[in-house]
Design an enzyme around this catalytic site. Structure first.
Site, PDB file in Angstrom:
ATOM      1  N   ASN A   9       0.863  -1.178   0.000  1.00 28.77           N
ATOM      2  CA  ASN A   9       0.000   0.000   0.000  1.00 28.77           C
ATOM      3  C   ASN A   9       0.902   1.231   0.000  1.00 28.77           C
ATOM      4  OD1 ASN A   9      -1.794   2.069   0.534  1.00 28.77           O
ATOM      5  ND2 ASN A   9      -2.154   1.480   2.674  1.00 28.77           N
ATOM      6  N   LYS A  11       0.047   4.248  -0.093  1.00 23.87           N
ATOM      7  CA  LYS A  11      -0.600   5.428   0.511  1.00 23.87           C
ATOM      8  C   LYS A  11      -0.430   6.638  -0.436  1.00 23.87           C
ATOM      9  CE  LYS A  11       0.606   3.440   4.918  1.00 23.87           C
ATOM     10  NZ  LYS A  11       0.426   3.549   6.346  1.00 23.87           N
ATOM     11  N   GLU A  98      -6.497   4.360   8.376  1.00 23.42           N
ATOM     12  CA  GLU A  98      -6.311   5.796   8.143  1.00 23.42           C
ATOM     13  C   GLU A  98      -7.600   6.412   7.601  1.00 23.42           C
ATOM     14  OE1 GLU A  98      -2.751   5.523   5.767  1.00 23.42           O
ATOM     15  OE2 GLU A  98      -1.634   4.885   7.539  1.00 23.42           O
ATOM     16  N   GLU A 169      -5.023  -5.372  10.700  1.00 21.65           N
ATOM     17  CA  GLU A 169      -4.020  -4.308  10.818  1.00 21.65           C
ATOM     18  C   GLU A 169      -4.207  -3.573  12.141  1.00 21.65           C
ATOM     19  OE1 GLU A 169      -2.162  -3.164   6.923  1.00 21.65           O
ATOM     20  OE2 GLU A 169      -3.908  -1.877   7.104  1.00 21.65           O
ATOM     21  N   GLY A 175       2.729   1.976  10.585  1.00 24.54           N
ATOM     22  CA  GLY A 175       3.624   3.122  10.424  1.00 24.54           C
ATOM     23  C   GLY A 175       4.382   3.497  11.682  1.00 24.54           C
ATOM     24  N   SER A 215       3.830  -2.470  10.048  1.00 28.67           N
ATOM     25  CA  SER A 215       5.295  -2.442  10.145  1.00 28.67           C
ATOM     26  C   SER A 215       5.953  -3.750   9.714  1.00 28.67           C
ATOM     27  CB  SER A 215       5.733  -2.034  11.563  1.00 28.67           C
ATOM     28  OG  SER A 215       5.259  -0.739  11.855  1.00 28.67           O
TER      29      SER A 215
HETATM   30  C1  PEP Z   1      -0.570  -0.040   5.893  1.00 27.59           C
HETATM   31  O1  PEP Z   1      -0.503   1.066   5.381  1.00 27.59           O
HETATM   32  O2  PEP Z   1      -1.535  -0.766   5.679  1.00 27.59           O
HETATM   33  C2  PEP Z   1       0.527  -0.464   6.754  1.00 27.59           C
HETATM   34  C3  PEP Z   1       0.446  -1.639   7.316  1.00 27.59           C
HETATM   35  O3  PEP Z   1       1.582   0.403   6.915  1.00 27.59           O
HETATM   36  P1  PEP Z   1       3.039   0.080   7.529  1.00 27.59           P
HETATM   37  O4  PEP Z   1       3.516  -1.208   6.904  1.00 27.59           O
HETATM   38  O5  PEP Z   1       3.884   1.235   7.179  1.00 27.59           O
HETATM   39  O6  PEP Z   1       2.863  -0.111   9.008  1.00 27.59           O
END
Ligand code: PEP
Length: 255
Positions: A9, A11, A98, A169, A175, A215
């Site tokens: 992703n 973003k 988000e 998640e 993040g 992460s």
């Molecule tokens: C995400 O954006 O779905 C996500 C898991 O971000 P990150 O891997 O940066 O934690």
């Protein structure tokens, strides 16, 4: 057999130039492209560049990061499932934390989006997960239950789980550099599958792919993917680095 899915992703990152240079570097060892699926969800504005430059990597599928539930109309700023399909997408994320936190996306909206995507022939990636305060208050399971019931199980008729991907998640791991332990990820994915089994039966629950996201990086992917309930990963930050995402895609190979 649930084919593992490694999803990125991006973003709100990436231009057409990013896509071009990324594709020069990203690679998956031959042989893995048959047994795993790979997905990138860039911003809408970079989808065309991916379609153009991605011909060299046909095993990477494209996804949107969000969609409206209507097919067309006066919804300034939105894109519809049919438009995503037209842009080359096979998948679309819905209910990302988000979007829930910043854009007030509710379970009811997630459900409408999921059904619209299924109707347009796309695979929704439905995100669920608890905040840190909710985990610390012992509310993880009740939060997941509410999100799964409101986002998926309220659908009229029986949602075809083999056409839906779920992503666990935990908000506190997105993040933040703080990954859930492999055990926490496995337990939560297993709990989501149990909810689906209770509602829709064993075969349906066995057909749904449940990803972990939060992460994920090259250093923790092997342990996460070794968990029986984890069918893949949704990767944010680390998917922006083509070398790191190549390492994640090749999990378990020692690459
Ligand atoms: C995400 O954006 O779905 C996500 C898991 O971000 P990150 O891997 O940066 O934690």
């Amino acid at each position: 057999m649930r084919k593992p899915l490694v999803a990125g992703n991006w973003k709100m990152h990436g231009t057409s130039e990013t896509v071009r240079t990324y594709l020069e570097k990203f690679s998956v060892p031959p042989g893995l492209t048959e047994e795993r699926e790979f997905l990138i969800c860039p911003p809408f504005t970079a989808l065309a560049a991916w379609k153009e430059h991605g011909r060299s990597k046909p095993y990477v599928m494209l996804g949107g990061q969000d969609a409206h539930w209507e097919e067309k109309g006066a919804y300034t700023g939105e894109v519809s499932p049919g438009m995503l399909r037209d842009a080359g997408c096979a998948y679309c994320i819905v209910g990302h934390s988000e979007r829930r936190a910043m854009f007030h996306e509710t379970d009811e909206m997630v459900n409408r989006k999921m059904n619209a995507l299924l109707g347009a022939g796309l695979t929704p990636v439905v995100c669920v997960g608890e905040t840190l305060a909710q985990r610390e208050a012992g509310e993880t399971e009740s939060v997941l239950r509410t999100q799964v019931e409101g986002g998926i199980l309220t659908s009229k008729g029986r949602p075809d789980l083999s056409r839906i991907v779920m992503a666990y998640e935990p908000v506190w791991a997105i993040g933040t550099g703080r990954t859930a332990t492999a055990r926490q990820a496995d337990e939560a994915c297993g709990f989501i599958r149990r909810l689906l089994r209770e509602a829709l039966g064993e075969a349906a629950a066995a057909s749904v792919r449940i990803l972990y996201g939060g992460s994920v990086k090259g250093a923790n992917i092997d342990e996460l993917m070794a968990q029986p309930e984890v069918d893949g990963v949704l990767v944010g930050g680390a998917s922006l680095d083509p070398d790191e995402f190549s390492r994640i895609a090749a999990y378990g190979t020692g690459r």
